[in-house]
Every structure is written in C-alpha cells, then in structure tokens.
Design an enzyme around this catalytic site. Structure first.
Site: not given
Length: 299
Positions: A148, A244, A270
């Site tokens: 990110r 992204h 995640h």
C-alpha cells in the site's frame, strides 16, 4: 444524553480498541448522523428505547442521500460498534443492530496493468535525475512487494533485511508483516541509498525513513500518486492508474502465475481470505481472454 454516551464511546475506541484518530473520527461522525436522524424523526424515542425499525429508518434516510453502498456500509459499521459498546457497558439490555443488514455492494474488479504495461511505466522514468532514481526504487518496491502507498512511505531502513530478501512492513492497524522482496527491487534500493539518499540533508526525526523528498523529509501519499500519474501519462497508459494499481497488479500476476491464495493473502496483509479472492475473478477473466486469443474455435 447522546453526547455523554458518544464521549464514552470515543474513549472506548481510543483506549480499549486502540483505533487511529481518523477511524475514531469516522465512527463518531457515523453515530452523530444517527443522533441527528433520531432527533429529527423520532425525538420521543430515547437511546434505550431504540429498536430495529428505528435503525432501518436511519438506513433508509442515508440511502436516500444516494451515498455509495460502500459508504453506507461503513456508516453502518460505525453505528454497530457504538451499540456493541453500549451493550458491553450494560447501558442497553440488548443490541438492536444484531439483525440489521448492510446494503448489498457490487464488488468492482480493480484496474490492473499487464506485465508489458509495468515495463512501460518503469521505462518512462528519467534515470538521469536524483528523483528518477528514487522513483524507480519506490515503484520497484511497490510492485515487488505489493505494498500500500502508506506502507511504502513509512518503510524504514531498520526494517530492510535485504541480505535475506525480506522487508518488514507496517500495515493496517499497525500490524507488522514480513514480505519477500525481489532482486531488482533490492538492486534499485541499493543504488538509491548509495548514490542519492546519502547526499540528501535529512530532517531530524526522518533519519530512519527510506524514501525521502528533496527536502530530506518522508514522501507524502499525494506525491507518490502524482509521480505514478505523471509516469502513466508519459508511458501512454490508459485508465485510472494510481499507487494501488501496482498493488493490484502484483497480486493478479501472482495468481495468474499459479501462486497459492493463502500465500498471496499473507503478502498482501489481508485480514480475510475473501478480500484476496477478488484476484481469482481477475484470473478467470485472464484465462478467458487467453482462450479467446489462442483457441482455434474462439477465433
């Protein structure tokens, strides 16, 4: 009465849940929206008297504002957290949000660059400038590790373990994870550190930050966004391309190559495997395009 409960909720989010200032403010804004709705539409109903029907009325009111389904879901998440806190503190006997359903969201597939487009993006970098050398190292790191933009700009020198091919990343919720890093990214980081960063006058408190601007401070999110947008235009790439996009491309190329979904989940940071599963949908699209391009019966 609402204000006292909201104040207690704020303290709970900050002290017990350890949430960031931005998340706390978002949750308080969500609860304030509910408070305003109740005072406008159901003034005679106290917090303790609220039932599912009142909350459904609130959801209908934010739906009528034509907010995106994702925004409505986020507001609902803040409201649910508030009522969970109220039940935890035994201010309420039951949580009226338990049966409240979020609006259904259409899950949009993210824009992804092909490997050829990634090459074009990198080729558009002007390596003759200090900023170009830094930008190449940044983009190689983002694409190699699936970072990110927030993880990229907070990457520290002390969290680089390049001799063994890993970096330590500070992700969402201040969770750390170890991510493998490729040889080309390692090479570009070393070039940047040796030839560019070593000549920058570094601001106090920024000594451990890897990527710096020309004033010796850490890079901003918006600066990385502009760098990638400018390079995409120079490379002649179409579509909305932002930081992204490199992260999505990283995951998609791994899945296309046959990588285990759990491994991709771990590298992406995640929390849930369902978030990672979106890349299997992209992979199916890739497989169909391959079939249409190469199978004689599809031509």
């Amino acid at each position: 009465m609402w204000d006292a409960y909201i104040k207690g909720f704020k303290a709970y989010l900050m002290l017990e849940r350890g949430m960031s200032d931005n998340t706390v403010e978002a949750y308080l804004h969500d609860v304030a929206m509910l408070r305003d709705h109740m005072q406008d539409e159901h003034k005679e109903i106290s917090l303790q008297q609220m039932e599912l029907a009142h909350l459904q009325s609130f959801l209908q009111s934010i739906h009528e504002l034509e907010l995106a389904a994702s925004t409505q879901s986020r507001i609902l998440s803040g409201v649910k957290s508030f009522f969970r806190y109220m039940a935890l503190e035994e201010i309420l006997r039951k949580d009226p949000t338990q049966l409240l359903e979020a609006p259904k969201q259409k899950r949009a597939l993210p824009h992804v660059l092909s490997i050829a487009d990634i090459d074009k993006l990198f080729e558009a970098i002007d390596h003759s400038t200090p900023e170009g050398t830094r930008n190449r190292a940044m983009l190689e790191t983002m694409y190699s590790c699936g970072l990110r933009v927030s993880e990229l700009i907070t990457l520290k020198l002390t969290n680089l373990y390049l001799d063994v091919g890993f970096i330590k990343v500070l992700g969402k919720g201040d969770k750390e994870r170890l991510v493998p890093i490729g040889e080309e990214a390692i090479n570009q980081i070393q070039i940047y550190r040796e030839h560019i960063r070593s000549h920058v006058s570094i601001k106090r408190g920024q000594e451990d930050v890897l990527f710096l601007n020309r004033r010796g401070a850490g890079m901003s999110r918006i600066m990385v966004f502009y760098i990638i947008k400018d390079l995409a235009a120079k490379a002649g790439l179409s579509g909305e391309i932002h930081p992204h996009t490199l992260r999505h491309s990283f995951a998609t190329h791994l899945v296309e190559g046959g990588a285990d979904l759990r491994a991709v989940q771990e590298m992406m940071g995640h929390k849930s495997i369902t978030t990672t599963e979106i890349y299997t949908h992209l992979d199916r699209s890739y497989l169909r395009n391959t079939l249409e391009k190469f199978h004689p019966r599809y031509k």
